[in-house]
Design an enzyme around this catalytic site. Structure first.
Site, PDB file in Angstrom:
ATOM      1  N   LYS A 289       1.277  -1.012   0.109  1.00 17.28           N
ATOM      2  CA  LYS A 289       0.547  -0.446   0.002  1.00 17.28           C
ATOM      3  C   LYS A 289       0.528   1.326   0.162  1.00 17.28           C
ATOM      4  CE  LYS A 289      -3.740   2.174   2.082  1.00 17.28           C
ATOM      5  NZ  LYS A 289      -4.834   1.797   3.477  1.00 17.28           N
ATOM      6  N   GLU A 377     -19.607  -5.787  10.783  1.00 13.55           N
ATOM      7  CA  GLU A 377     -20.841  -4.972  11.344  1.00 13.55           C
ATOM      8  C   GLU A 377     -21.740  -5.731  11.854  1.00 13.55           C
ATOM      9  OE1 GLU A 377     -18.128  -2.359   8.328  1.00 13.55           O
ATOM     10  OE2 GLU A 377     -19.285  -4.374   8.056  1.00 13.55           O
ATOM     11  N   ARG A 405     -25.689  -1.844   7.743  1.00 14.12           N
ATOM     12  CA  ARG A 405     -25.025  -3.380   7.657  1.00 14.12           C
ATOM     13  C   ARG A 405     -25.666  -4.406   8.755  1.00 14.12           C
ATOM     14  NH1 ARG A 405     -19.896  -3.402   4.359  1.00 14.12           N
ATOM     15  NH2 ARG A 405     -20.267  -5.035   2.727  1.00 14.12           N
TER      16      ARG A 405
END
Length: 638
Positions: A289, A377, A405
């Protein structure tokens, strides 16, 4: 107008058909030019830097090999898709990325035919790609490829696992590319993270696997049986060297990797080979990254989305103003520490947003009492419910749009059982440049209809502290506190804790001509509007409800007995939120008044600064003033 320098090769590439005219040997140079172009633009127009720098070579290889847009490419989350946008006709408008009326920071079907599926939340790509693959089979388009690019954080999400379970027994032409960089925004957590690390770091396994692949001619020398031989040997190696079988092949995916995600020429060859294999398969690529930009590689969390920065030095431009109000996120992070030091039952939970929501402060100081559960979640909510059922007081901090969600878990596992879970809904309301996928538009409305819930929103930092204090006093049941992204209004915010009476609002400004009823931080704009109107001889009262549920019935009776012109203001959808609740109260109690609702309209608001979006929706200071003047026009003297 775009002023950024564009490299010679990138200048020639306006869509993937131009890309495919280049020689494979030219692709590394093109990748370098794309990387510099992204850094140049994002340094002055902030966006998601690290994730997109890490997928430059992978994206180039995908569009070089696959016949896009006929072949479908789905980017999970989508914040790593900047190279994809640049290569698919949006190079000249990329400088408008995430700007008001500009291009979206995420893939959007309405923006380009190359954006096969809109994404903004994680773990959805495999499900969408599988659906497309099944549809292609039904339409006899068996030569169409479907590619889902998903990160190692997102693949641990339950929905991704559900999709792989389904895909493994299908005959869809599906390729899942696992982009493994070891980090989402914060460091990844959990058993899958450890499993992937075992594969990547086992040098012995990788060397032996590569030798076998070469001996068998890259899986082609002995026909279709050679791939089966490689797979069987690979499984035996994993059992011996990694002490576990391949997780992905347990889902009936053909697994390839791990491979270097920054070797574009090898990626092209691998993808060409994998195009010949029908059915579900997974390519495991290892990337860095922030690749190619030193500061982004070294400080991956900070440079996920660093804001404006000096591209030469990497120095991030910070706000130099002193004595500013803090961010609500900082107030949460500091306050939960204060409360937890006094109350040993308090725990902190977040699904992969520890730095963003400032729970990382607690994780550093009280690591045994703060939990990052990964991109999950639903699990975060029911995990919190289990803690609450055992007498703990969990503060479950989830971004508002992500809490959508876990709606079933809020109802079934928390509210139905009256468990004292404190939901801190960060980034509620319009969040700015992330756009429609990330706006916290709906929490007031979707929580208001759930029995046993307390639903609240602070107007300032002091209110946030006191709501958190009140919620943990015990016996309160499910308790939601929603607050926006960004700064509050109180530089001196650390006040003494005070219990707030549940369901009680307050008048912050008196008046006789009309009333404003608001909830949350936008009450500050309403209060400013009252002060400015007072200077024009218009006297408007302002009431801050603090609680949407339960409503302050006594205060509402007072308001409707006194005023015939009322404006409601909320940083949430006007359907089902505060305004709707006020009108319901008026009708049920036989009052008559002109009530105008201001809030997020019934459409998906796109990206822009928060100020631009509030203005568009008509509930900034100017919108509030204009609405009141319009309502009072008949009674005003010319």
């Amino acid at each position: 107008m775009m002023t950024s320098k564009i490299g010679d090769l990138l200048l020639r590439v306006n869509d993937p058909s131009d890309l495919r005219k280049l020689k494979v040997e030219e692709l590394p140079k093109l990748c370098g030019e794309i990387r510099e172009f992204i850094i140049d633009i994002i340094s002055t127009n902030p966006g998601h830097l690290g994730a997109s720098l890490g997928t430059v070579e992978l994206t180039v290889a995908i569009h070089y090999v696959f016949n896009t847009p006929f072949d479908k490419i789905i980017w999970d989350v989508g914040h790593q898709a900047y190279t994809h946008k640049i290569l698919t006709g949006r190079k000249d408008t990329f400088f408008t990325n995430r700007m008001y009326k500009g291009i979206s920071g995420f893939p959007r079907m309405s923006e380009s035919e190359y954006d096969a599926f809109g994404t903004g939340h994680s773990s959805t790509s495999i499900s969408a790609a599988l659906g497309m693959g099944v549809a292609s089979n039904l339409n006899n388009e068996r030569d169409r490829h479907h590619v889902a690019i998903i990160g190692d954080g997102a693949i641990s999400g339950g929905m991704a696992m559900e999709a792989m379970n389904n895909a493994g027994v299908s005959n869809a032409n599906l390729l899942v590319i696992l982009n493994d960089n070891g980090i989402a925004i914060d460091k990844n957590v959990g058993a899958i993270k450890d499993y992937l690390a075992d594969i990547v770091t086992s040098g012995t396994y990788n060397k032996i696997r590569d030798k076998i692949w070469l001996m068998l001619g890259g899986g082609t020398r002995y026909g279709k049986n050679s791939r089966a031989i490689i797979r069987q040997i690979g499984n035996a190696l994993k059992l011996t060297l990694l002490k576990r079988s391949n997780l992905f092949e347990a889902f009936n995916f053909r697994y390839f990797g791990p491979v270097d995600g920054h070797d574009v020429t090898r990626l092209v060859k691998l993808l060409e080979d994998m195009k010949k294999i029908h059915g579900p398969k997974l390519l495991h690529v290892v990337t860095v990254k922030g690749k190619g930009y030193k500061r982004a590689e070294q400080e991956q969390t900070i440079y996920h989305a660093p804001g404006v920065f000096d591209k030469d030095t990497g120095e991030i431009q910070e706000d130099k103003c002193h004595n500013q109000p803090p961010k609500y996120q900082t107030v949460f992070g500091r306050t939960i520490i204060e409360l937890a030091e006094k109350n040993p039952m308090i725990l902190g939970i977040t699904p992969a947003m520890s730095t963003g929501c400032s729970l990382n402060i607690m994780m550093n100081k009280m690591p045994e009492r703060a939990f990052d559960v990964g991109i999950a979640e639903q699990h975060a909510v029911t995990f919190s419910a289990g803690l609450a059922a055992s007498g703990m007081i969990p503060f479950c901090n989830v971004y508002s749009s992500f809490m959508q969600r876990a709606y079933d878990q809020i109802i079934h596992d928390v509210a139905l059982q009256k468990l004292n879970v404190v939901f801190c809904l960060d980034r509620s309301g319009l969040v700015g440049e992330d756009g429609a996928t990330h706006h916290g538009s709906y929490d007031l409305a979707f929580l208001n209809c759930i029995p046993n819930m307390t639903v609240s929103a602070p107007m300032n930092e002091e209110d946030l502290r006191n709501l958190m204090y009140t919620a943990q006093l015990g016996g309160k049941g499910p308790f939601a506190i929603r607050y926006p992204r960004g700064r509050g209004v109180m530089p001196q915010w650390k006040t003494a804790f005070r219990e707030l009476p549940i369901g009680k609002g307050r008048m912050t400004c008196d008046g006789a001509d009309a009333a404003i009823i608001s909830i949350g931080h936008v009450g500050n704009d309403a209060l400013i509007a009252c002060k400015e109107l007072e200077q024009q001889g218009i006297y408007v009262a302002h009431y801050d409800m603090i609680f949407l549920k339960p409503l302050d019935i006594e205060l509402l009776n007072e308001i409707f007995l006194k005023f015939k012109k009322i404006v409601t203001v909320e940083d949430g959808t006007i359907i089902g939120g505060l305004g709707s609740a006020i009108i319901d109260f008026m009708v049920e109690n036989g009052y008559t008044a002109q009530v105008k609702k201001l809030g997020i309209p019934d459409y998906f608001v796109e990206q822009g600064t928060i100020a631009e979006l509030h203005h568009e929706c008509g509930y900034d200071k100017e919108g509030i003033i204009a609405t009141l003047k319009s309502m009072l026009r008949d009674s005003l003297k010319e």
